[in-house]
Enzyme design. Structure first.
Site, PDB file in Angstrom:
ATOM      1  N   HIS A  95     -21.493  -1.287   0.799  1.00  0.00           N
ATOM      2  CA  HIS A  95     -21.458   0.096   1.287  1.00  0.00           C
ATOM      3  C   HIS A  95     -20.378   0.905   0.566  1.00  0.00           C
ATOM      4  CE1 HIS A  95     -21.869   3.275   4.419  1.00  0.00           C
ATOM      5  NE2 HIS A  95     -20.583   3.466   4.145  1.00  0.00           N
ATOM      6  N   GLU A  96     -19.178   0.370   0.546  1.00  0.00           N
ATOM      7  CA  GLU A  96     -18.075   1.107  -0.074  1.00  0.00           C
ATOM      8  C   GLU A  96     -18.241   1.186  -1.590  1.00  0.00           C
ATOM      9  OE1 GLU A  96     -16.245   2.788   1.751  1.00  0.00           O
ATOM     10  OE2 GLU A  96     -16.711   1.818   3.664  1.00  0.00           O
TER      11      GLU A  96
ATOM     12  N   HIS B  80     -20.167   4.275  -2.411  1.00  0.00           N
ATOM     13  CA  HIS B  80     -19.308   5.463  -2.459  1.00  0.00           C
ATOM     14  C   HIS B  80     -18.499   5.491  -3.758  1.00  0.00           C
ATOM     15  CE1 HIS B  80     -20.298   6.592   1.569  1.00  0.00           C
ATOM     16  NE2 HIS B  80     -19.626   5.621   2.165  1.00  0.00           N
TER      17      HIS B  80
END
Length: 379
Positions: free
Chosen positions: A33-34, A37
């Protein structure tokens, strides 16, 4: 001494049997997920100050050549990417810090970027979660194929909603609530999440279509790992004689397409569950937090690494979906603000953003407290 060592570090111990699998599952999902980003932010030319797995004090870390601090933090229940100009790990803007930025830093600060770059960076986290699920499912489909059966009824259970509605052995499902079905699993998908809802079934009987209405009832079942869950059933049984069980083998494109389709179904089912939960039509015990996930990870690990990877896929799509909810400080909350900014052609006022972020944070903390209570005392 041997007994003590086995208790603390044996395969069935709390540490090795539950905590380690849980941390593995959560770390993979959070990292992906990170990383979404981070990668899209870097691609958009945004400076990154920190990439952390976990919250709180840093355990260890290092700086890369771009000045990003990569670190592992003490509380392993999430993670974050902190961009240049962020006030905190939720990427809320900080006017005071913005004034202190050098011209070079201001050029790469998150909140000085065009709205499309900020939106792309934010949506990348959930998108990478979905891509992880697709990759895992596609790999499984390519490796093992998929067992399917014809949407036929071999048996109607006595006293079941199906018997009351007039279903008969030999009937073939054509559609459920207007959605065509190709396999018995399709029928289960449409029924299992709709306990208490009258559903319209179109069946093929003796060459003619018959329309019947049945209301699924709730029943408790256990999966292969021993997890208990509640689903809707109408009381029909399929078997190999009438269902003609077979394995579908997939090419790479076919496996990816099927994985995309299955991920979409999981997302739709998750949204359906949350809507029903919000109006009190789902059992609160179906919603768990870290302790329940840890228990599931431990049970999955006992069945083998593949089960653990399957749990990663399911958790990843769930995390991606929840992060898209339009509640600050979740990713979906940021996207709402960016959408408003794109329409009115100016950023939302800091006072308004602060008020909404505080309200959203209260909602998120209340939800976290609820699932923790569920884990410990509620169920």
């Amino acid at each position: 001494m041997n007994e003590l060592f086995s208790t603390l570090f044996g395969l069935d111990s709390l540490l090795v049997g539950t905590i380690v699998p849980f941390l593995f599952v959560l770390t993979v999902v959070v990292f992906v997920h990170e990383m979404g980003h981070y990668l899209v932010g870097r691609w958009c030319g945004i400076g990154v100050k920190a990439f952390s797995i976990g919250f709180g004090p840093e355990i260890f870390g290092f700086n890369d050549r771009h000045g990003t601090r990569w670190k592992l933090s003490a509380i392993p229940l999430g993670g974050y990417v902190k961009f240049v100009g962020d006030m905190n790990v939720t990427s809320t803007p900080d006017a005071e810090e913005a004034e202190k930025l050098t011209p070079a830093e201001r050029h790469v600060a998150f909140h000085t970027q065009p709205v499309w770059k900020r939106a792309a960076t934010v949506v990348a986290g959930p998108l990478f979660n979905f891509l992880l699920t697709i990759a895992v499912l596609a790999t499984f489909f390519m490796t093992y194929g998929r067992v399917v059966s014809e949407p036929m009824i071999a048996e109607v259970q006595a006293g079941s909603p199906a018997e009351i509605a007039g279903f008969m052995p030999g009937d073939r499902f054509v559609s459920v609530n207007g959605s065509p079905v190709r396999t018995f699993a399709d029928v289960q998908y449409h029924v299992s999440g709709r306990a208490g809802d009258p559903l319209v079934f179109v069946l093929l009987r003796d060459g003619k279509e018959v329309e019947l209405t049945a209301t699924p009832k709730v029943t408790e079942q256990k999966d292969a790992a021993g997890n208990t869950f509640r689903i809707g059933v109408i009381g029909v049984v399929n078997n190999n004689e009438v269902g003609q069980f077979r394995v579908i083998e997939y090419s790479v494109p076919g496996a990816v397409a099927e994985a995309v389709n299955e991920t979409g179904r999981i997302i739709a089912r998750t949204g359906q569950f949350l809507k029903r939960f919000a109006v009190g039509r789902e059992d609160k015990c179906q919603l768990g937090g870290p302790i329940k996930i840890a228990d599931m990870a431990g049970k999955a690990a006992k069945l083998g690494f593949e089960r653990l990877v399957e749990l990663i896929a399911l958790l990843s799509v769930g995390i991606g979906f929840l992060n898209l909810l339009p509640i600050p400080p979740l990713d979906g909350g940021h996207l709402v603000f960016y959408g408003i900014e794109a329409v009115i052609r100016r950023p939302v006022s800091e006072r308004m953003m602060e008020a909404v972020y505080r309200t959203g944070m209260i909602l998120v903390l209340a939800f976290m407290a609820f699932v923790f209570w569920n884990d410990l005392f509620g169920c």
